[in-house]
Scaffold this motif. Structure first.
Motif, PDB file in Angstrom:
ATOM      1  N   GLU A 122     -38.224 -40.687  32.762  1.00 27.06           N
ATOM      2  CA  GLU A 122     -39.034 -39.533  32.376  1.00 27.06           C
ATOM      3  C   GLU A 122     -39.172 -38.629  33.611  1.00 27.06           C
ATOM      4  O   GLU A 122     -39.117 -39.089  34.745  1.00 27.06           O
ATOM      5  CB  GLU A 122     -40.373 -40.078  31.880  1.00 27.06           C
TER       6      GLU A 122
ATOM      7  N   SER B 211     -41.415 -36.984  35.403  1.00 24.42           N
ATOM      8  CA  SER B 211     -42.295 -37.168  36.563  1.00 24.42           C
ATOM      9  C   SER B 211     -41.922 -38.431  37.339  1.00 24.42           C
ATOM     10  O   SER B 211     -42.125 -38.484  38.558  1.00 24.42           O
ATOM     11  CB  SER B 211     -43.770 -37.184  36.147  1.00 24.42           C
TER      12      SER B 211
ATOM     13  N   ILE C 156     -47.106 -39.361  28.463  1.00 22.12           N
ATOM     14  CA  ILE C 156     -45.718 -38.890  28.375  1.00 22.12           C
ATOM     15  C   ILE C 156     -45.263 -38.094  29.585  1.00 22.12           C
ATOM     16  O   ILE C 156     -44.106 -37.752  29.682  1.00 22.12           O
ATOM     17  CB  ILE C 156     -45.460 -38.038  27.113  1.00 22.12           C
ATOM     18  N   GLY C 157     -46.124 -37.770  30.514  1.00 16.47           N
ATOM     19  CA  GLY C 157     -45.598 -37.055  31.664  1.00 16.47           C
ATOM     20  C   GLY C 157     -46.677 -36.350  32.440  1.00 16.47           C
ATOM     21  O   GLY C 157     -47.775 -36.138  31.952  1.00 16.47           O
ATOM     22  N   ASP C 158     -46.317 -35.982  33.643  1.00 14.89           N
ATOM     23  CA  ASP C 158     -47.265 -35.415  34.569  1.00 14.89           C
ATOM     24  C   ASP C 158     -47.030 -33.909  34.648  1.00 14.89           C
ATOM     25  O   ASP C 158     -45.963 -33.476  35.052  1.00 14.89           O
ATOM     26  CB  ASP C 158     -47.020 -36.083  35.928  1.00 14.89           C
TER      27      ASP C 158
ATOM     28  N   ALA D 157     -45.640 -32.367  37.922  1.00 16.15           N
ATOM     29  CA  ALA D 157     -44.213 -32.472  38.216  1.00 16.15           C
ATOM     30  C   ALA D 157     -43.455 -31.273  37.671  1.00 16.15           C
ATOM     31  O   ALA D 157     -42.494 -30.805  38.277  1.00 16.15           O
ATOM     32  CB  ALA D 157     -43.648 -33.763  37.623  1.00 16.15           C
TER      33      ALA D 157
ATOM     34  N   LEU E 175     -44.473 -27.586  39.677  1.00 18.78           N
ATOM     35  CA  LEU E 175     -44.069 -27.321  41.063  1.00 18.78           C
ATOM     36  C   LEU E 175     -42.560 -27.461  41.221  1.00 18.78           C
ATOM     37  O   LEU E 175     -41.912 -28.143  40.430  1.00 18.78           O
ATOM     38  CB  LEU E 175     -44.788 -28.292  42.000  1.00 18.78           C
ATOM     39  N   PRO E 176     -41.990 -26.843  42.258  1.00 21.59           N
ATOM     40  CA  PRO E 176     -40.561 -27.015  42.506  1.00 21.59           C
ATOM     41  C   PRO E 176     -40.236 -28.484  42.804  1.00 21.59           C
ATOM     42  O   PRO E 176     -41.119 -29.241  43.225  1.00 21.59           O
ATOM     43  CB  PRO E 176     -40.282 -26.147  43.741  1.00 21.59           C
ATOM     44  N   LEU E 177     -38.979 -28.857  42.611  1.00 20.60           N
ATOM     45  CA  LEU E 177     -38.558 -30.237  42.861  1.00 20.60           C
ATOM     46  C   LEU E 177     -38.975 -30.707  44.240  1.00 20.60           C
ATOM     47  O   LEU E 177     -39.387 -31.840  44.436  1.00 20.60           O
ATOM     48  CB  LEU E 177     -37.026 -30.350  42.805  1.00 20.60           C
TER      49      LEU E 177
ATOM     50  N   ARG F 234     -48.561 -31.648  45.788  1.00 24.16           N
ATOM     51  CA  ARG F 234     -48.756 -32.188  44.449  1.00 24.16           C
ATOM     52  C   ARG F 234     -50.195 -32.695  44.290  1.00 24.16           C
ATOM     53  O   ARG F 234     -50.828 -32.475  43.264  1.00 24.16           O
ATOM     54  CB  ARG F 234     -47.774 -33.334  44.189  1.00 24.16           C
TER      55      ARG F 234
ATOM     56  N   TRP G  13     -50.512 -23.382  31.532  1.00 31.29           N
ATOM     57  CA  TRP G  13     -49.424 -22.410  31.551  1.00 31.29           C
ATOM     58  C   TRP G  13     -49.957 -20.982  31.617  1.00 31.29           C
ATOM     59  O   TRP G  13     -49.501 -20.175  32.413  1.00 31.29           O
ATOM     60  CB  TRP G  13     -48.561 -22.634  30.306  1.00 31.29           C
TER      61      TRP G  13
ATOM     62  N   GLN H  71     -43.916 -24.413  22.848  1.00 29.56           N
ATOM     63  CA  GLN H  71     -43.966 -23.861  24.205  1.00 29.56           C
ATOM     64  C   GLN H  71     -44.819 -24.749  25.106  1.00 29.56           C
ATOM     65  O   GLN H  71     -44.470 -25.005  26.256  1.00 29.56           O
ATOM     66  CB  GLN H  71     -44.554 -22.441  24.182  1.00 29.56           C
TER      67      GLN H  71
ATOM     68  N   GLU I  88     -43.000 -28.047  25.971  1.00 33.60           N
ATOM     69  CA  GLU I  88     -41.926 -27.838  26.942  1.00 33.60           C
ATOM     70  C   GLU I  88     -42.471 -27.666  28.352  1.00 33.60           C
ATOM     71  O   GLU I  88     -41.825 -28.014  29.322  1.00 33.60           O
ATOM     72  CB  GLU I  88     -41.102 -26.605  26.564  1.00 33.60           C
ATOM     73  N   ARG I  89     -43.656 -27.097  28.470  1.00 35.86           N
ATOM     74  CA  ARG I  89     -44.216 -26.840  29.794  1.00 35.86           C
ATOM     75  C   ARG I  89     -45.193 -27.921  30.225  1.00 35.86           C
ATOM     76  O   ARG I  89     -45.886 -27.752  31.224  1.00 35.86           O
ATOM     77  CB  ARG I  89     -44.921 -25.482  29.788  1.00 35.86           C
TER      78      ARG I  89
END
Lengths: 536, 309
Positions: A417, A419, B30-32, B35, B38-40, B47, B81, B264, B267-268
């Protein structure tokens, strides 16, 4: 917005009908659109297309005398405050509305924006810029030293939380020297200040304090902000008084269509004149397409060069480079739009590019020989990657693993995933054996890329400390640009010889348009409406 | 009736709160968002700063507690967003969705009932077979694909409708039809089979024996009985169109409603906005459910709402 009053009324009417349908439910009264903007008398044409047959749908408003175009973007910005969000759609729209001290020409070179030149370093912590006289914002506020100072202080204010602050790097303040001269203050010598100024949009001191500045931005550029219908479109109009003269395109509508197939259909149906992010395989289906002169996203695979890693032997890393046919990936996956990276992460138009370096050629026999020499035949490693972040990212990773398999290196692809991918990319303790990275750098300067990827203490470098660390540190404060270039080129050379990465390809932005558009894509991938010609 | 409503409303509140808790937990699993925002190459330090600004560094139970207390006061937090209240965004985008869903739903139910009734008149006839085939197609073809095919055929090919966007009625036609197709299919199939049952029921046979006209038998005697089954399905269809179909159709046609907004937001990784969309949709779904149950009682005197007596 009141510009769309007739439309909002229709929504209201239909909502009222629904309220009857849902009889007992009284809770939907809140569902009316909030009207927030002050009334303007701007004439609405809510048709998505300026085609000759499409009549305005809502009112019999007079067509504006001039040329309107529709630009289809795949994403909508969250805010149009040019200092608030780090989103490419925001830059694409606002580069037409706002000015900067320093900007870039179509080829990507630094040129003065509203400053008279590229700035002068006065001492180790001061860069001086002079602003051209007589420029004002669209609301009449003058663009002078005060406006520049305000713009700098606003973005670095710790209370004003913005991801764009990082682009200003060492900047700690700004002070007015006289009405048109301003000093940018840094914490130490910073050769990148002119480059950093390309990412500092100048905002009017008064209007930018409004709470709704992100919804009603006021700039000083060639186009004025007209309206933003959230979820639908942003409209701009050419400023007739713009110092650069009249633009061919008088009105532009940026529509937001996230679904790719629908956006493409809009272009095929002449509803959209220009769209961003065309997939390479659809090139033949559109009237015209344009590609940025160089790539904007660099596809690389980072190899763990630290002692103790399964790929610590430089011969193994070189073998992994020789094993991959980059030309075939560019041709096969990207229909020829991908550009081969020249054995380094930097692009030819980024500062620090080393012209002496070449890509590792595709030579599987040599790869096998090197692996045998290093006793690494049958090597097993893990290749971390990601999916859905960049165009064909997963497919590219799979192609690399397949080429490695050809020479007897077994790479197990692991796609976590997003992150977790990030956690692995920036984990300083346990570096992945190999990790696919899509890298971009809107500063177009080697400092950011090399600090992150070629420095042993950078976020994402996987090598033991070396001389390159010292060169990168020295370059960061080296005001003499020739010397700085020499340092970066030395870093590039060392990275190439040590094969810290497998350098793959650089992916450009591709645009599609109808045949009435005359245009060419800029190196930075932005759309400058002033550059667009329209044939009738 | 009053007691029943009170009971249903308190159940509804419980349902909405449970949905919110589930969504809260799922969006955090499901996700942060940091992440994605911010840019990679952003450092761990940057962070951490952003995480603290967003309040995501607090223990999850503390976050959940704050979240529920705020939500009760209709404060669903600021969208990551758009940096403005998420509830405002959802309420702004609600009217277009209501227009689309109502248009698609009304079209779907009307067409579905007409097709179902007509095909039930001669079961096995060619009209019936054609209707059943079409109904199955409507139910089984993915809306996403149909939406794109309609654009290719009706917009790019024939030039009858714009490819996407919103504004006049011409923008509404394609998305409403695509949203209606599976509704037409299911309503037609259900109406057809319950009409066939009703036509064989004793009360209809009695009416035939009394010499009631065929039109009146079909449209009044049989359809009223068949209506219960149709209504049950219709309630589900409305919920399905609102909570599922709208997301797909609005995304394909860039229709600026809450389905498109949900897409939207996902996705963000804008978890705050996702929560707000789900909150509003959940409230609408339980409301529709209550309305459907009340309508039952009006249609069928056998259905008693106050069962306690």
């Amino acid at each position: 917005m009141n510009r769309f009053k007739p439309q909002s009324r229709r929504w209201l009417g239909l909502v009222a009908v629904l309220a009857l349908v849902l009889a007992a439910c009284g809770g939907d009264d809140d569902a009316t659109p909030t009207t927030e903007a002050p009334a303007t008398t701007q004439a609405p044409t809510t048709t998505a297309a300026p085609t000759t047959t499409a009549a305005p749908t809502t009112t019999a408003a007079p067509e504006p005398a001039g040329v309107s175009i529709v630009v289809g973007l795949g994403t909508e910005p969250g805010s149009l405050d040019p200092q608030a969000v780090d989103q490419f759609a925001m830059f694409t729209i606002n580069d037409n509305v706002f000015d900067k001290l320093v900007t870039r020409n179509a080829g990507g070179d630094l040129v003065p924006g509203v400053a008279t030149d590229l700035g002068t370093p006065v001492d180790d912590t001061t860069w001086q810029f002079t602003v051209q006289e007589g420029i004002s914002f669209h609301n009449g506020e003058p663009l002078n030293a005060d406006a520049v100072v305000h713009s700098v202080l606003r973005i670095i204010d710790p209370d004003y939380q913005t991801p764009l602050k990082d682009n200003l790097g060492t900047v700690v303040g700004a002070e007015k020297v006289d009405d048109y001269t301003v000093n940018i203050l840094t914490s130490g010598p910073d050769p990148l200040i002119p480059t950093r100024m390309t990412l500092l949009y100048l905002v009017p001191p008064e209007a930018s304090q409004n709470a709704d500045f992100g919804e009603n931005p006021v700039g000083s550029g060639p186009y004025r902000f007209v309206s933003w219908d959230r979820g639908i479109a942003v409209e701009l109009e050419a400023d007739p008084n713009y110092r650069g003269g009249a633009a061919a395109v008088t009105n532009a509508r940026f529509t937001f269509i996230e679904e790719y197939g629908t956006r493409l259909a809009g272009v095929l149906n002449d509803e959209i004149d220009l769209m961003a992010d065309l997939l390479p395989e659809d090139n033949a289906r559109v009237d015209q397409s344009w590609t940025t002169p160089t790539g904007l996203k660099q596809f690389i695979v980072s190899l763990n060069a630290r002692a103790g890693s399964p790929v610590e032997d430089v011969r193994v890393r070189q073998a992994l480079n020789y094993a991959v046919d980059k030309e075939a990936i560019a041709e096969g996956l990207f229909s020829g739009t991908g550009e081969i990276l020249q054995g380094q992460m930097l692009n030819p138009n980024w500062f620090g590019f080393n012209t002496d370096l070449d890509p590792y050629p595709y030579d599987p026999d040599r790869a096998r020989a090197l692996l045998e020499e290093a006793g690494a035949t049958g090597l097993e490693i893990q290749l971390v990657s990601l999916v859905g972040n960049s165009l064909l990212d997963r497919e590219t990773t799979e192609a690399v693993a397949a080429y490695w398999a050809e020479v007897g290196v077994n790479a197990e692809i692991f796609i976590p995933e997003f992150s977790e991918y990030i956690d692995r990319l920036i984990d300083r303790e346990n570096r992945p054996d190999a990790i696919f990275v899509p890298h971009d750098n809107i500063l177009f300067d080697g400092d950011r890329t090399l600090s992150a990827y070629y420095h042993s203490q950078g976020c994402c470098g996987s090598m033991d400390p070396s001389e390159a660390d010292d060169w990168i540190d020295a370059g960061r404060t080296e005001i003499d640009q020739a010397e700085r270039l020499r340092l970066y080129q030395a870093v590039g050379q060392q990275g190439h010889d040590e094969a810290w990465y497998v350098w793959l390809i650089s992916i450009p932005n591709v645009f599609a348009g109808t045949d009435r558009i005359e245009w060419s894509a800029r190196a930075d991938g932005l759309i400058h409406l002033v550059d667009i010609g329209v044939s009738s | 009736m009053g007691r029943y409503l009170l009971k249903r409303l308190s159940q509804a509140v419980l349902v909405v709160i449970s949905v919110m808790v589930v969504v809260f937990v799922v969006t955090r699993l499901i996700g942060d968002p940091v992440a994605v925002m911010l840019p990679l190459e952003a450092t761990e330090e940057n962070r951490a700063i952003l995480e603290a600004q967003l309040g995501l560094d607090r223990p999850i139970l503390v976050q959940l507690g704050h979240y529920i207390v705020d939500a009760v006061q209709l404060d669903l937090g600021d969208s990551l967003w758009q940096r403005r209240p998420a509830i405002d965004i959802v309420l702004e985008r609600l009217p277009p969705t209501i227009v689309l869903v109502v248009a698609g739903f009304v079209l779907g139910v009307l067409l579905g009932v007409v097709i179902g009734v007509v095909s039930s008149l001669r079961p096995g006839g060619w009209v019936d077979r054609a209707a059943v085939t079409l109904g199955l197609l409507g139910v089984s073809l993915p809306q996403f694909w149909i939406g794109l095919m309609f654009i290719v055929f009706f917009s790019v090919g024939l030039g009858w409708f714009p490819t996407s966007g919103s504004g006049g009625i011409e923008f509404l036609v394609l998305p409403a039809v695509v949203l209606a197709l599976p509704i037409v299919g299911r309503i037609a199939l259900v109406t057809r089979s319950s009409m066939i049952d009703e036509m064989n029921a004793q009360h209809v046979k009695d009416a035939v024996a009394r010499g009631v006209s065929r039109t009146r038998i079909v449209l009044v005697h049989a359809l009223k009985g068949a209506g219960i089954a149709t209504l049950t399905i219709a309630g589900w269809e409305l919920i399905g169109a609102l909570a599922g179909g709208a997301v797909v159709v609005e995304t394909v046609y860039a229709w600026p409603g809450i389905g498109f907004t949900a897409m939207q937001a996902i996705e963000r990784h804008d978890i705050i906005l996702v929560q707000a969309v789900v909150f509003v949709v959940a409230i609408m779904v339980v409301t529709i459910n209550i309305i459907v149950d009340i309508t039952y009682a009006m249609l069928d005197p056998r259905v008693k709402l106050d069962r306690a007596r």
